[in-house]
Enzyme design. Structure first.
Site, mmCIF file in Angstrom:
data_model
loop_
_atom_site.group_PDB
_atom_site.id
_atom_site.type_symbol
_atom_site.label_atom_id
_atom_site.label_comp_id
_atom_site.label_asym_id
_atom_site.label_seq_id
_atom_site.Cartn_x
_atom_site.Cartn_y
_atom_site.Cartn_z
ATOM 1 N N ALA A 33 -16.710 -33.543 -39.117
ATOM 2 C CA ALA A 33 -15.534 -34.257 -38.230
ATOM 3 C C ALA A 33 -15.104 -35.736 -38.390
ATOM 4 O O ALA A 33 -16.179 -35.463 -39.137
ATOM 5 C CB ALA A 33 -15.690 -33.374 -37.055
ATOM 6 N N ASN A 34 -15.136 -36.133 -37.609
ATOM 7 C CA ASN A 34 -15.203 -37.680 -37.325
ATOM 8 C C ASN A 34 -14.987 -37.879 -35.764
ATOM 9 O O ASN A 34 -14.490 -37.697 -34.809
ATOM 10 C CB ASN A 34 -13.548 -38.698 -38.717
ATOM 11 C CG ASN A 34 -12.523 -38.258 -38.102
ATOM 12 O OD1 ASN A 34 -12.393 -37.992 -36.628
ATOM 13 N ND2 ASN A 34 -11.920 -37.220 -38.804
ATOM 14 N N ARG A 35 -14.990 -40.186 -35.967
ATOM 15 C CA ARG A 35 -15.049 -40.728 -34.810
ATOM 16 C C ARG A 35 -13.978 -40.569 -33.847
ATOM 17 O O ARG A 35 -13.969 -41.057 -32.864
ATOM 18 C CB ARG A 35 -16.258 -41.286 -34.224
ATOM 19 C CG ARG A 35 -17.035 -41.769 -35.134
ATOM 20 C CD ARG A 35 -17.951 -43.056 -35.629
ATOM 21 N NE ARG A 35 -19.097 -43.437 -35.927
ATOM 22 C CZ ARG A 35 -20.481 -42.366 -35.638
ATOM 23 N NH1 ARG A 35 -20.473 -42.248 -34.390
ATOM 24 N NH2 ARG A 35 -21.821 -42.836 -36.977
ATOM 25 N N SER A 36 -13.152 -40.282 -33.986
ATOM 26 C CA SER A 36 -11.500 -40.867 -33.771
ATOM 27 C C SER A 36 -11.774 -40.065 -32.116
ATOM 28 O O SER A 36 -12.392 -38.374 -32.017
ATOM 29 C CB SER A 36 -10.416 -39.443 -34.290
ATOM 30 O OG SER A 36 -8.963 -39.789 -33.513
ATOM 31 N N ALA A 99 -7.132 -38.194 -37.463
ATOM 32 C CA ALA A 99 -7.623 -38.809 -38.563
ATOM 33 C C ALA A 99 -7.875 -37.686 -38.947
ATOM 34 O O ALA A 99 -8.887 -36.815 -38.230
ATOM 35 C CB ALA A 99 -8.879 -39.234 -37.821
#
Ligand code: CTP
Ligand code: CA
Length: 226
Positions: A33-36, A99
């Site tokens: 995943a990512n930090r969005s 994102a």
């Protein structure tokens, strides 16, 4: 005296907004995943709804409540997000803030991957995810009139954003510098690229950016012809 109704320049128009990260499963308990946080996209969905638009918000996993008056479709992976976007058409306005993970795991395990004593760590093989913005921007009968992409950059923001606008085929591009605390934070500063040129919107709350952008969208589409 009757109270004056709020101006609703987008009444009767359909909008879709993507927001948040996507989660790409590695096994039943792990993901890429990512930090969005989804905050900018949720604020844009809310701002479009306040101007009267009928908004579908296609959201990856976030901690946020659905904004008032917005229909939310919750998804997990990039491929689910793509399917939900195309299921939400037709729409005149598309704002793609999500994102989306650029890659997914080629073969997610059906059981939790175990570490064996002395064993080597698993190798993750990645495959590209569909580029939802590029697919939506391609000419076709269902292409929204106004497709707006976002660009997350950590360096050479303006230059990368110009390239991205050309490469994706969208109409406008909102570039944010995510090198600081933008991802997950309360504020944003952007560069808005349109065929007319570029504008810098200095640091302010994501809600303020959303209100300005929704106003711009309403101006660009103009009054609705019956
Ligand atoms: N986007 C998308 N589907 C993807 C990847 C990105 O719809 N699989 C959209 C994002 O929602 C955003 C825009 O494309 O509106 C740009 O995303 P970004 O990650 O900045 O660009 P990429 O083309 O993925 O390039 P890179 O990550 O290498 O900078
Ligand atoms: Ca990307």
């Amino acid at each position: 005296l009757e109270p004056t109704p709020a101006p609703a320049p987008l009444r009767g128009r359909r909008a879709l907004v993507t927001a948040g990260p996507t989660h790409e499963p590695i096994d039943p308990v792990r993901y890429l995943a990512n930090r969005s946080s989804g905050r900018q996209g949720y604020a844009i969905a809310a701002a479009l709804a306040r101007l009267g638009a009928q908004v579908t918000l296609i959201s990856g996993p976030t901690a946020l409540a659905a904004p008032a008056g917005v229909e939310r479709v919750s998804v997990e992976t990039g491929r689910q997000m793509r399917d939900a976007v195309f299921a939400a058409l037709p729409a005149e306005i598309a704002v793609m803030t999500a994102a989306v993970a650029d890659w997914r795991i080629a073969d997610p395990a059906t059981d939790k991957i175990k570490k064996r004593p002395g064993g080597t760590p698993p190798e993750l093989r990645l495959l590209p995810n569909p580029d939802i913005l590029a697919e939506l921007s391609a000419p076709g009968p269902d292409r929204p009139r106004l497709v707006i992409g976002f660009a997350a950059e950590t360096s050479k923001v303006g230059e990368n954003a110009r390239d991205k606008l050309a490469r994706k085929g969208c109409d406008w591009l909102v570039a944010n510098d995510v090198s600081g605390d933008v991802m997950g934070g309360a504020d944003n500063a952007i560069e808005l690229l349109t065929p007319q040129g570029s504008e810098h919107w200095s640091r302010r709350s994501k809600e303020a950016i959303a209100t300005m952008l929704a106003g711009r969208i309403a101006t660009a589409l103009g009054p609705r012809t019956p």
